[in-house]
Design a protein around this motif. Structure first.
Motif, PDB file in Angstrom:
ATOM      1  N   GLU A   1     -11.132   1.295  13.095  1.00 54.66           N
ATOM      2  CA  GLU A   1     -11.945   0.536  12.140  1.00 54.66           C
ATOM      3  C   GLU A   1     -11.083  -0.339  11.245  1.00 54.66           C
ATOM      4  OE1 GLU A   1     -14.172   3.417  10.042  1.00 54.66           O
ATOM      5  OE2 GLU A   1     -15.637   3.763  11.637  1.00 54.66           O
ATOM      6  N   ALA A   2      -9.926   0.173  10.860  1.00 52.31           N
ATOM      7  CA  ALA A   2      -9.047  -0.597   9.974  1.00 52.31           C
ATOM      8  C   ALA A   2      -8.472  -1.822  10.679  1.00 52.31           C
ATOM      9  CB  ALA A   2      -7.908   0.286   9.463  1.00 52.31           C
ATOM     10  N   ASP A   3      -8.282  -1.720  11.994  1.00 45.94           N
ATOM     11  CA  ASP A   3      -7.726  -2.857  12.748  1.00 45.94           C
ATOM     12  C   ASP A   3      -8.723  -4.005  12.848  1.00 45.94           C
ATOM     13  OD1 ASP A   3      -5.281  -1.768  13.101  1.00 45.94           O
ATOM     14  OD2 ASP A   3      -5.615  -1.091  15.156  1.00 45.94           O
ATOM     15  N   GLY A   4     -10.020  -3.679  12.834  1.00 47.23           N
ATOM     16  CA  GLY A   4     -11.022  -4.741  12.977  1.00 47.23           C
ATOM     17  C   GLY A   4     -10.972  -5.339  14.377  1.00 47.23           C
ATOM     18  N   TYR A   5     -11.144  -6.664  14.445  1.00 52.14           N
ATOM     19  CA  TYR A   5     -11.173  -7.305  15.765  1.00 52.14           C
ATOM     20  C   TYR A   5      -9.779  -7.555  16.325  1.00 52.14           C
ATOM     21  CZ  TYR A   5      -9.768 -11.715  13.586  1.00 52.14           C
ATOM     22  OH  TYR A   5      -9.069 -12.675  12.930  1.00 52.14           O
ATOM     23  N   GLN A   6      -8.748  -7.410  15.479  1.00 49.80           N
ATOM     24  CA  GLN A   6      -7.382  -7.717  15.919  1.00 49.80           C
ATOM     25  C   GLN A   6      -6.500  -6.483  15.738  1.00 49.80           C
ATOM     26  OE1 GLN A   6      -5.699 -11.126  14.110  1.00 49.80           O
ATOM     27  NE2 GLN A   6      -3.808 -11.074  15.290  1.00 49.80           N
ATOM     28  N   PRO A   7      -6.044  -5.866  16.828  1.00 57.83           N
ATOM     29  CA  PRO A   7      -5.222  -4.651  16.731  1.00 57.83           C
ATOM     30  C   PRO A   7      -3.941  -4.913  15.962  1.00 57.83           C
ATOM     31  CG  PRO A   7      -5.960  -5.024  18.983  1.00 57.83           C
ATOM     32  CD  PRO A   7      -6.268  -6.279  18.236  1.00 57.83           C
ATOM     33  N   HIS A   8      -3.404  -3.847  15.352  1.00 57.97           N
ATOM     34  CA  HIS A   8      -2.163  -3.977  14.594  1.00 57.97           C
ATOM     35  C   HIS A   8      -0.994  -4.260  15.550  1.00 57.97           C
ATOM     36  CE1 HIS A   8      -2.420   0.320  15.688  1.00 57.97           C
ATOM     37  NE2 HIS A   8      -1.105   0.237  15.829  1.00 57.97           N
ATOM     38  N   LEU A   9       0.057  -4.874  14.997  1.00 55.44           N
ATOM     39  CA  LEU A   9       1.202  -5.277  15.823  1.00 55.44           C
ATOM     40  C   LEU A   9       2.277  -4.189  15.863  1.00 55.44           C
ATOM     41  CD1 LEU A   9       1.466  -8.996  14.680  1.00 55.44           C
ATOM     42  CD2 LEU A   9       0.333  -8.066  16.718  1.00 55.44           C
ATOM     43  N   ILE A  10       2.700  -3.715  14.700  1.00 54.66           N
ATOM     44  CA  ILE A  10       3.795  -2.749  14.679  1.00 54.66           C
ATOM     45  C   ILE A  10       3.293  -1.394  14.164  1.00 54.66           C
ATOM     46  CG2 ILE A  10       6.071  -2.221  13.716  1.00 54.66           C
ATOM     47  CD1 ILE A  10       6.569  -5.207  13.548  1.00 54.66           C
ATOM     48  N   ALA A  11       2.906  -1.361  12.916  1.00 50.42           N
ATOM     49  CA  ALA A  11       2.387  -0.117  12.339  1.00 50.42           C
ATOM     50  C   ALA A  11       1.013  -0.396  11.730  1.00 50.42           C
ATOM     51  CB  ALA A  11       3.338   0.410  11.259  1.00 50.42           C
ATOM     52  N   PRO A  12       0.054   0.500  11.914  1.00 47.46           N
ATOM     53  CA  PRO A  12      -1.307   0.276  11.382  1.00 47.46           C
ATOM     54  C   PRO A  12      -1.357   0.538   9.880  1.00 47.46           C
ATOM     55  CG  PRO A  12      -1.197   2.413  12.452  1.00 47.46           C
ATOM     56  CD  PRO A  12       0.146   1.772  12.659  1.00 47.46           C
ATOM     57  N   GLU A  13      -0.881  -0.406   9.093  1.00 51.73           N
ATOM     58  CA  GLU A  13      -0.757  -0.177   7.655  1.00 51.73           C
ATOM     59  C   GLU A  13      -2.106   0.119   7.004  1.00 51.73           C
ATOM     60  OE1 GLU A  13       0.434  -2.646   3.640  1.00 51.73           O
ATOM     61  OE2 GLU A  13       1.521  -3.075   5.499  1.00 51.73           O
ATOM     62  N   GLN A  14      -3.138  -0.684   7.316  1.00 50.94           N
ATOM     63  CA  GLN A  14      -4.442  -0.447   6.711  1.00 50.94           C
ATOM     64  C   GLN A  14      -5.020   0.898   7.134  1.00 50.94           C
ATOM     65  OE1 GLN A  14      -5.845  -2.197   4.333  1.00 50.94           O
ATOM     66  NE2 GLN A  14      -4.020  -3.499   4.371  1.00 50.94           N
ATOM     67  N   GLY A  15      -4.767   1.278   8.375  1.00 56.27           N
ATOM     68  CA  GLY A  15      -5.232   2.585   8.859  1.00 56.27           C
ATOM     69  C   GLY A  15      -4.558   3.720   8.121  1.00 56.27           C
ATOM     70  N   TYR A  16      -3.233   3.580   7.935  1.00 60.00           N
ATOM     71  CA  TYR A  16      -2.504   4.574   7.148  1.00 60.00           C
ATOM     72  C   TYR A  16      -3.114   4.708   5.754  1.00 60.00           C
ATOM     73  CZ  TYR A  16       1.510   5.624  10.182  1.00 60.00           C
ATOM     74  OH  TYR A  16       2.314   6.085  11.171  1.00 60.00           O
ATOM     75  N   ARG A  17      -3.359   3.577   5.109  1.00 64.45           N
ATOM     76  CA  ARG A  17      -3.871   3.600   3.746  1.00 64.45           C
ATOM     77  C   ARG A  17      -5.241   4.297   3.680  1.00 64.45           C
ATOM     78  NH1 ARG A  17      -1.082   0.688   0.118  1.00 64.45           N
ATOM     79  NH2 ARG A  17       0.474  -0.799   0.898  1.00 64.45           N
ATOM     80  N   ARG A  18      -6.097   3.972   4.631  1.00 62.97           N
ATOM     81  CA  ARG A  18      -7.421   4.584   4.608  1.00 62.97           C
ATOM     82  C   ARG A  18      -7.346   6.090   4.837  1.00 62.97           C
ATOM     83  NH1 ARG A  18     -11.752   0.498   7.564  1.00 62.97           N
ATOM     84  NH2 ARG A  18     -11.204  -1.396   6.371  1.00 62.97           N
ATOM     85  N   LEU A  19      -6.496   6.509   5.776  1.00 66.44           N
ATOM     86  CA  LEU A  19      -6.339   7.937   6.044  1.00 66.44           C
ATOM     87  C   LEU A  19      -5.813   8.673   4.815  1.00 66.44           C
ATOM     88  CD1 LEU A  19      -4.862   7.861   9.649  1.00 66.44           C
ATOM     89  CD2 LEU A  19      -7.003   8.951   8.980  1.00 66.44           C
ATOM     90  N   ILE A  20      -4.817   8.076   4.169  1.00 67.61           N
ATOM     91  CA  ILE A  20      -4.202   8.718   3.004  1.00 67.61           C
ATOM     92  C   ILE A  20      -5.172   8.750   1.835  1.00 67.61           C
ATOM     93  CG2 ILE A  20      -2.379   8.473   1.272  1.00 67.61           C
ATOM     94  CD1 ILE A  20      -0.601   7.367   3.561  1.00 67.61           C
ATOM     95  N   GLU A  21      -5.825   7.621   1.568  1.00 64.20           N
ATOM     96  CA  GLU A  21      -6.745   7.571   0.433  1.00 64.20           C
ATOM     97  C   GLU A  21      -7.907   8.541   0.599  1.00 64.20           C
ATOM     98  OE1 GLU A  21      -7.824   3.506   0.141  1.00 64.20           O
ATOM     99  OE2 GLU A  21      -5.850   2.848  -0.577  1.00 64.20           O
ATOM    100  N   SER A  22      -8.461   8.610   1.803  1.00 65.01           N
ATOM    101  CA  SER A  22      -9.598   9.514   2.035  1.00 65.01           C
ATOM    102  C   SER A  22      -9.180  10.976   1.919  1.00 65.01           C
ATOM    103  CB  SER A  22     -10.222   9.247   3.412  1.00 65.01           C
ATOM    104  OG  SER A  22      -9.277   9.485   4.443  1.00 65.01           O
ATOM    105  N   SER A  23      -7.897  11.260   2.200  1.00 64.92           N
ATOM    106  CA  SER A  23      -7.402  12.633   2.060  1.00 64.92           C
ATOM    107  C   SER A  23      -7.137  12.972   0.598  1.00 64.92           C
ATOM    108  CB  SER A  23      -6.112  12.820   2.874  1.00 64.92           C
ATOM    109  OG  SER A  23      -6.349  12.608   4.243  1.00 64.92           O
ATOM    110  N   LEU A  24      -6.516  12.028  -0.118  1.00 63.93           N
ATOM    111  CA  LEU A  24      -6.139  12.303  -1.504  1.00 63.93           C
ATOM    112  C   LEU A  24      -7.347  12.434  -2.430  1.00 63.93           C
ATOM    113  CD1 LEU A  24      -2.997  10.024  -2.003  1.00 63.93           C
ATOM    114  CD2 LEU A  24      -3.093  12.454  -1.466  1.00 63.93           C
ATOM    115  N   VAL A  25      -8.447  11.761  -2.089  1.00 60.59           N
ATOM    116  CA  VAL A  25      -9.650  11.863  -2.925  1.00 60.59           C
ATOM    117  C   VAL A  25     -10.123  13.318  -3.037  1.00 60.59           C
ATOM    118  CG1 VAL A  25     -12.115  11.313  -2.968  1.00 60.59           C
ATOM    119  CG2 VAL A  25     -10.453   9.502  -2.623  1.00 60.59           C
ATOM    120  N   CYS A  26      -9.857  14.117  -2.001  1.00 60.69           N
ATOM    121  CA  CYS A  26     -10.293  15.518  -2.007  1.00 60.69           C
ATOM    122  C   CYS A  26      -9.614  16.327  -3.117  1.00 60.69           C
ATOM    123  CB  CYS A  26      -9.983  16.173  -0.656  1.00 60.69           C
ATOM    124  SG  CYS A  26     -10.789  15.377   0.749  1.00 60.69           S
ATOM    125  N   ILE A  27      -8.476  15.836  -3.604  1.00 58.10           N
ATOM    126  CA  ILE A  27      -7.729  16.588  -4.616  1.00 58.10           C
ATOM    127  C   ILE A  27      -8.449  16.544  -5.964  1.00 58.10           C
ATOM    128  CG2 ILE A  27      -5.468  16.807  -5.746  1.00 58.10           C
ATOM    129  CD1 ILE A  27      -4.209  15.478  -3.343  1.00 58.10           C
TER     130      ILE A  27
END
Length: 587
Positions: free
Chosen positions: A391-417
């Motif tokens: 979902e974070a990649d949208g219509y264009q896949p990431h090139l090297i590292a999925p930065e937006q995907g990382y951010r979404r995964l981390i943010e959604s995890s940290l909210v639980c704290i």
């Protein structure tokens, strides 16, 4: 005889108003000398249903886990005619005719004392119900005994509840109403176990058997009801409460009582016992027994009151010095008494007196345990990682590292704290409020002036509430900061890892394979664990800074500021007059 129960009711209310809940005190405690019926039972034993059947009204909070978190002193007053109504001691001028509102007020008053946590408090709630359909009776509903602490409760909750229950039922003037469900082995009954420990001969214990109608087919409770399974001095009483379906359908108590009578009258096993079964018989029998006990204890109660008066008069004679009569002198006296209270409160926090160590237990045990229960590995399952990265990649896949995907995964995890963070703030708030009660009870000067005692307590609680709100804002900001800005140094290693483990000739869509997604999940989990470790240290610092430190520095500052204003001096005159009246009354 009925006036005896009313007299004891008034004495109990006076004890609560003066802060006498039976705790250790330099003075004799009248509360311990007053006969009372303590209702004891495990969770889901049907304790609340028994009380509601005796009253004939739905008025107790219901739910899973520990619902009763403060003792409820339930005083029933029979009236000849008129509409049923209820009154709380903390709302003396308000009558409740809607018993759903009574239930809500019990919940609200519990939260006002303990916060919206699952903490318990020994400070009782006094509820009086006036109805032509009740007998004169006083019952103390205690928290249900439990065996395991659930999420949001300290590990000590099992022992805390047991100690509270024991403090009520071990008194020789206490009558124990032990509630046990018939569809469970009596040998495992929490109520019977603890009552046997404090009353091994069963001389003060009434056994009540609930859920008789839910027993397995082909079994009955006759051996228990006739005292062959476990003998008590008083006969066992069986009751049939409303089922959960009846409660959901709002089946009224009159119909429930009629159905209960019909059950015992028409069931062959219980037909010969029907005359002494049911909630109506239980209420009448308890009322009669309580009257007899009160009558036998009157000489002792009168002796204790006279002895206490003599001791207080002797103490006042030793004090000798009267307080000032002018407004300035009275204000000075108020501030001096408040400073003594403030000093005792600080001693509790600093370890000179007990209680402050419970705050460390929140940081060392409760908070880490709550963080461990978050189960980030489930949140970072392969399916969830794949979904968020895609979902974070949208219509264009990431090139090297999925930065937006990382951010979404981390943010959604940290909210639980945020949940454990708020729970830690509330737990410390409850401890600080409990220490206020202790400090007030230990300030001898405040015991002389009940009006000032109430004012100081209210001022302290208002300050603690403000500190709690500020602490929540500051502490949750720590979590939000971690969500808003990620630690760069941690992620600078990721391109190196990819270069070592990847192959530039592979298609970019191969980066969505299981191995690649698993490595992303592992990396995110490592980062989240690093943040948790950091917050485990910073959250206590924020709580101590915003709550504990401020409580030591400025617990009564707002109260002192009001005392010093010209506007408040005029409104303070009734308080000063009450102090003078309290003083001269004791002379």
């Amino acid at each position: 005889m009925e006036n005896l129960i009313s007299l004891v009711n008034k004495l109990q209310r006076a004890c609560t108003a003066l802060g006498d809940h039976g705790e250790e005190s330099a003075l004799p405690t009248l509360w311990d000398s007053l006969p009372a019926i303590a209702v004891v039972g495990g969770q889901s034993s049907g304790k609340s249903s028994v009380l509601e059947s005796i009253v004939g009204k739905d008025f107790l909070p219901r739910g899973s886990g520990i619902v009763t978190r403060r003792p409820l002193v339930l005083q029933l007053h029979r009236i000849d005619e008129g509409r049923e109504y209820a009154e709380f001691m903390h709302l003396p001028r308000k009558r409740f005719t809607d018993f759903a509102a009574v239930r809500k007020e019990i919940q609200d008053e519990t939260d006002r004392e303990t916060g919206r946590t699952k903490q318990i408090s020994p400070v009782p709630i006094h509820l009086s119900i006036y109805s032509p359909n009740v007998v004169n009776l006083t019952l103390i509903d205690l928290p249900g005994l439990t065996k395991v602490a659930v999420e949001g409760q300290p590990e000590s909750i099992v022992a805390d509840i047991e100690n509270m229950v024991r403090s009520f039922i071990e008194k020789p003037n206490s009558i124990i109403l032990a509630i046990s469900p018939a569809n469970q082995d009596l040998a495992t009954s929490d109520a019977i176990k603890i009552s046997r420990e404090v009353d091994p001969k069963g001389e003060r214990t009434f056994g009540v058997l609930t859920k008789i109608d839910l027993m397995d087919k082909g079994t009955d409770a006759v051996d228990i009801l006739e005292g062959r399974s476990y003998k008590l001095q008083f006969p066992w009483i069986g009751v049939v409460n409303r089922s959960q379906a009846d409660i959901n359908k709002s089946v009224d108590m009159i119909a429930a009582r009629r159905r209960e009578r019909e059950y015992f009258a028409n069931t062959p096993e219980y037909k010969r016992l029907a005359h002494r079964m049911g909630s109506e018989h239980l209420g009448k029998m308890l009322s009669k027994h309580l009257e007899q006990v009160i009558k036998s204890r009157i000489p002792g109660i009168q002796s204790l009151i006279n002895k206490t008066i003599a001791e207080l008069e002797a103490e006042l004679h030793r004090l000798g010095k009267p307080i000032a009569t002018d407004a300035g002198g009275k204000l000075y006296s108020i501030m001096e008494i408040c400073r003594i209270f403030d000093g005792i409160y600080k001693e509790h926090l600093d370890g000179v007196r007990p209680g402050g160590e419970k705050i460390y237990n929140v940081f060392d045990s409760q908070l880490p345990a709550a963080l461990k229960r978050l189960h980030f590995d489930k949140h970072l399952s392969m399916e969830n990682v794949r979904k968020l990265i895609t979902e974070a990649d949208g219509y264009q896949p990431h090139l090297i590292a999925p930065e937006q995907g990382y951010r979404r995964l981390i943010e959604s995890s940290l909210v639980c704290i945020r949940g454990p963070t708020e729970a830690a703030v509330d737990a410390v708030h409850a401890i600080l409020k409990d220490l206020v009660h202790k400090a007030i009870n230990e300030t001898v000067e405040l015991k002389q002036y009940p009006t000032l005692r109430v004012e100081v307590g209210n001022a302290a609680f208002e300050s603690l509430d403000r500190m709690r709100d500020e602490s929540k804002k500051a502490t949750l900001k720590l979590v939000d900061m971690e969500c808003s800005y990620l630690t760069v140094d941690f992620f600078r290693k990721l391109p190196q890892d990819i270069e070592k483990g990847g192959n530039p000739t592979h298609s970019i869509f191969d980066r969505y394979n299981d191995s690649y997604l698993r490595r992303i999940g592992t990396t995110v989990l490592a980062y989240v664990n690093m943040v948790c470790a950091s917050l485990r240290n910073s959250i206590p610092k924020s709580i101590v800074y915003c709550q504990v430190r401020e409580a030591k520095r400025s617990l009564l500052d707002h109260f002192f500021t009001e005392l010093g204003t010209k506007e408040f001096i005029s409104t303070c005159d009734p308080l000063l007059d009450d102090i003078m009246a309290d003083y001269y009354w004791r002379y």
